[in-house]
Design a protein around this motif. Structure first.
Motif, mmCIF file in Angstrom:
data_model
loop_
_atom_site.group_PDB
_atom_site.id
_atom_site.type_symbol
_atom_site.label_atom_id
_atom_site.label_comp_id
_atom_site.label_asym_id
_atom_site.label_seq_id
_atom_site.Cartn_x
_atom_site.Cartn_y
_atom_site.Cartn_z
ATOM 1 N N ASP A 16 43.156 38.237 43.877
ATOM 2 C CA ASP A 16 42.330 38.551 42.719
ATOM 3 C C ASP A 16 40.928 38.927 43.193
ATOM 4 O OD1 ASP A 16 41.053 36.157 43.302
ATOM 5 O OD2 ASP A 16 42.088 35.029 41.742
ATOM 6 N N ASP A 182 44.152 34.274 31.912
ATOM 7 C CA ASP A 182 43.380 35.407 31.390
ATOM 8 C C ASP A 182 42.638 35.088 30.097
ATOM 9 O OD1 ASP A 182 42.926 38.358 31.960
ATOM 10 O OD2 ASP A 182 43.473 38.392 29.829
ATOM 11 N N TYR B 158 45.319 48.400 25.554
ATOM 12 C CA TYR B 158 45.480 47.397 26.605
ATOM 13 C C TYR B 158 44.117 46.806 26.940
ATOM 14 C CZ TYR B 158 50.130 49.275 27.185
ATOM 15 O OH TYR B 158 51.413 49.667 26.941
ATOM 16 N N HIS B 159 44.063 45.499 26.887
ATOM 17 C CA HIS B 159 42.863 44.786 27.285
ATOM 18 C C HIS B 159 42.858 44.712 28.815
ATOM 19 C CE1 HIS B 159 39.743 41.746 27.153
ATOM 20 N NE2 HIS B 159 40.467 41.025 27.992
ATOM 21 N N ARG B 161 42.597 42.996 32.016
ATOM 22 C CA ARG B 161 42.724 41.579 32.319
ATOM 23 C C ARG B 161 41.996 41.206 33.611
ATOM 24 N NH1 ARG B 161 49.245 40.709 31.312
ATOM 25 N NH2 ARG B 161 49.275 41.411 29.146
ATOM 26 N N TYR B 162 41.735 39.915 33.716
ATOM 27 C CA TYR B 162 41.093 39.383 34.922
ATOM 28 C C TYR B 162 41.847 39.812 36.179
ATOM 29 C CZ TYR B 162 39.284 35.923 38.237
ATOM 30 O OH TYR B 162 38.737 35.312 39.334
ATOM 31 N N LEU B 163 43.179 39.747 36.130
ATOM 32 C CA LEU B 163 43.961 40.068 37.329
ATOM 33 C C LEU B 163 44.180 41.569 37.532
ATOM 34 C CD1 LEU B 163 46.644 37.234 37.531
ATOM 35 C CD2 LEU B 163 44.563 37.516 38.889
ATOM 36 N N ASP B 164 43.687 42.394 36.613
ATOM 37 C CA ASP B 164 43.734 43.852 36.832
ATOM 38 C C ASP B 164 42.645 44.273 37.818
ATOM 39 O OD1 ASP B 164 45.743 43.940 34.958
ATOM 40 O OD2 ASP B 164 44.443 44.621 33.321
ATOM 41 N N ILE B 165 41.677 43.384 38.018
ATOM 42 C CA ILE B 165 40.528 43.678 38.868
ATOM 43 C C ILE B 165 40.824 43.183 40.271
ATOM 44 C CG2 ILE B 165 38.025 43.294 39.154
ATOM 45 C CD1 ILE B 165 38.749 44.638 36.516
ATOM 46 N N ASP B 166 40.638 44.037 41.260
ATOM 47 C CA ASP B 166 40.962 43.594 42.610
ATOM 48 C C ASP B 166 39.720 43.160 43.379
ATOM 49 O OD1 ASP B 166 39.755 45.911 43.472
ATOM 50 O OD2 ASP B 166 41.645 46.953 43.868
ATOM 51 N N ALA B 167 39.923 42.901 44.663
ATOM 52 C CA ALA B 167 38.843 42.375 45.492
ATOM 53 C C ALA B 167 37.656 43.339 45.576
ATOM 54 C CB ALA B 167 39.369 42.042 46.884
ATOM 55 N N LYS B 169 36.361 44.669 43.017
ATOM 56 C CA LYS B 169 35.700 44.499 41.710
ATOM 57 C C LYS B 169 35.977 45.653 40.753
ATOM 58 C CE LYS B 169 33.294 41.074 43.755
ATOM 59 N NZ LYS B 169 33.968 39.784 43.789
ATOM 60 N N ASN B 172 42.556 47.783 39.868
ATOM 61 C CA ASN B 172 43.529 48.241 40.850
ATOM 62 C C ASN B 172 44.190 49.522 40.316
ATOM 63 O OD1 ASN B 172 46.171 48.644 42.002
ATOM 64 N ND2 ASN B 172 46.068 46.594 42.875
ATOM 65 N N GLU B 178 50.969 51.274 35.338
ATOM 66 C CA GLU B 178 51.592 50.313 34.422
ATOM 67 C C GLU B 178 51.259 50.660 32.970
ATOM 68 O OE1 GLU B 178 50.965 46.118 35.210
ATOM 69 O OE2 GLU B 178 52.072 45.546 33.406
ATOM 70 N N TRP B 179 49.982 50.929 32.676
ATOM 71 C CA TRP B 179 49.604 51.269 31.298
ATOM 72 C C TRP B 179 50.318 52.545 30.819
ATOM 73 C CZ3 TRP B 179 43.870 50.789 33.091
ATOM 74 C CH2 TRP B 179 43.498 49.445 33.138
ATOM 75 N N ASP B 182 54.073 51.667 30.356
ATOM 76 C CA ASP B 182 54.360 50.665 29.330
ATOM 77 C C ASP B 182 54.271 51.208 27.910
ATOM 78 O OD1 ASP B 182 54.934 47.691 29.078
ATOM 79 O OD2 ASP B 182 53.302 47.955 27.642
ATOM 80 N N LEU B 207 36.308 45.345 33.849
ATOM 81 C CA LEU B 207 36.834 44.122 33.232
ATOM 82 C C LEU B 207 36.278 43.934 31.825
ATOM 83 C CD1 LEU B 207 38.321 41.379 33.449
ATOM 84 C CD2 LEU B 207 36.300 40.449 34.525
#
Lengths: 243, 243
Positions: A16, A182, B158-159, B161-167, B169, B172, B178-179, B182, B207
């Motif tokens: 993350d 989240d 699509y909101h 998400r915290y985990l959509d953000i990688d190292a 910042k 990804n 995915e969006w 989906d 984010l």
């Protein structure tokens, strides 16, 4: 008891924003270790699916000393410790390159009849392969602290996405951890590190539904609930520490 | 030109409900191969971040003959083929255990000043490490077919998400895929296989924002757009075949 081990390197897309292994990936790696063991023992997915049976996890308890960083090589060890006709208890230990235990996951598993989606007896020829200890009652993981009536919770809705569904046609377990994490404010996530999770699954979720992720904060503990159509799908308790 | 190769096994949590490597994971593996090459050449993330520079992908073209199944061992080969002062072209080839090319990804990269988030010249001491061909103009990837005014699109929000953000910042790259996937009806995804993607990034997403994933279907082609506050963040063209 047959111990089994896999080795994984933390890749950038498994981390993350803190550059550390994400919460859902901890669970994915644990489940991967148990899948690899089952494959090696000749009782993997093809074997039990051919009998209409699938493994399901009922509860997880996760203790995190530290999450490993991108590039770290981690060994994940697992063993099926205890079983009775319906349940298996399986711990996982994550070791870093200095042999330090950094994460411990405990879990309770059962098998279900894949067609009727109900609990099945564990077949002897499968379970005996793991050399687990046969017990009358497997030692329980305590229940997570539950929501009570006057808890003030915040919530957010999440649409179950196509990619949340795995090859078993149900929501990948690790997605519950994503929904529960989240819903927390980003400022909280960036200033707190998770140290403990106790998550209990109650009811399955399917593609196309919208779930509600609810959370109550009480000091450095949060209580979580995943709701689908007013039915509790999972409950959990998280513990945090300030960074 | 220095060729580089990594090897990956498709794990269950990297597959979708078809038991095959998911769309976002194709991109993650490609980027991983280029990161590993940069590390090996001594010009990896730590090296360029220390100068305030980061690599950014501007466009992807993905040709899929077949997606590999869980358990398959795949080699991902890459090479930086051409560069000019601002852009690099980098292809990726995915080979299966029989040495068949199953996926080809082409990509255009640039470097940005991480503080001001604007394009930077590629430093010679970094780019020369890859032994790419210096050209006046790198050969372009065609633009994806764009939305026109009277296109009837469907959309979903699509909101981020915290985990959509990688190292790094930011979101990804693979999350855009995915969006875009989906938003398609599940019935379509279960009866069609993707064969081609051309995706061009336009504007960054951060984010906490909510994005709209829009799609127009024209036979076996779909045109996609990711919108954030009425600004186009990415456009893409997907081609499908019936299963």
């Amino acid at each position: 008891m047959k111990k089994f081990e896999i080795k994984r390197r933390v890749e950038y897309y498994e981390a993350d924003t803190t550059q550390k292994l994400s919460l859902p990936m901890i669970l994915n790696w644990a489940v991967l270790a148990s899948k690899c063991q089952s494959d090696e023992l000749g009782v993997g997915q093809d074997f039990h699916l051919a009998r209409g049976l699938g493994w399901v996890i009922l509860q997880y308890e996760v203790k995190i000393k530290r999450r490993p960083k991108i590039g770290e090589m981690i060994r994940i060890q697992t063993v099926a410790t205890q079983y009775n006709p319906f349940f298996v208890r399986r711990p996982f230990v994550f070791l870093d390159e200095d042999d330090h235990e950094i994460i411990r996951v405990d879990s309770i598993w059962t098998m279900i009849d894949m067609v009727h989606r109900r609990m099945a007896r564990l077949p002897n020829d499968i379970i005996e392969k793991y050399d687990a200890e046969r017990v009358k009652q497997i030692s329980r993981i305590p229940n997570p602290d539950k929501f009570v009536d006057d808890d003030q919770y915040i919530e957010r809705d999440y649409h179950v996405r196509y990619l949340d569904i795995d090859a078993n046609k149900h929501v990948n377990n690790s997605k519950y951890f994503e929904w529960m994490q989240d819903v927390m404010p980003p400022e909280y996530l960036l200033t707190h590190e998770i140290t403990y999770i106790n998550l209990k699954f109650e009811n399955e979720i399917r593609l196309g539904h919208t779930i509600l992720s609810q959370v109550v904060q009480q000091g450095l503990t949060t209580k979580h609930r995943i709701m689908m159509n007013n039915v509790v799908s999972a409950e959990a308790e998280f513990k945090w520490q300030e960074i």
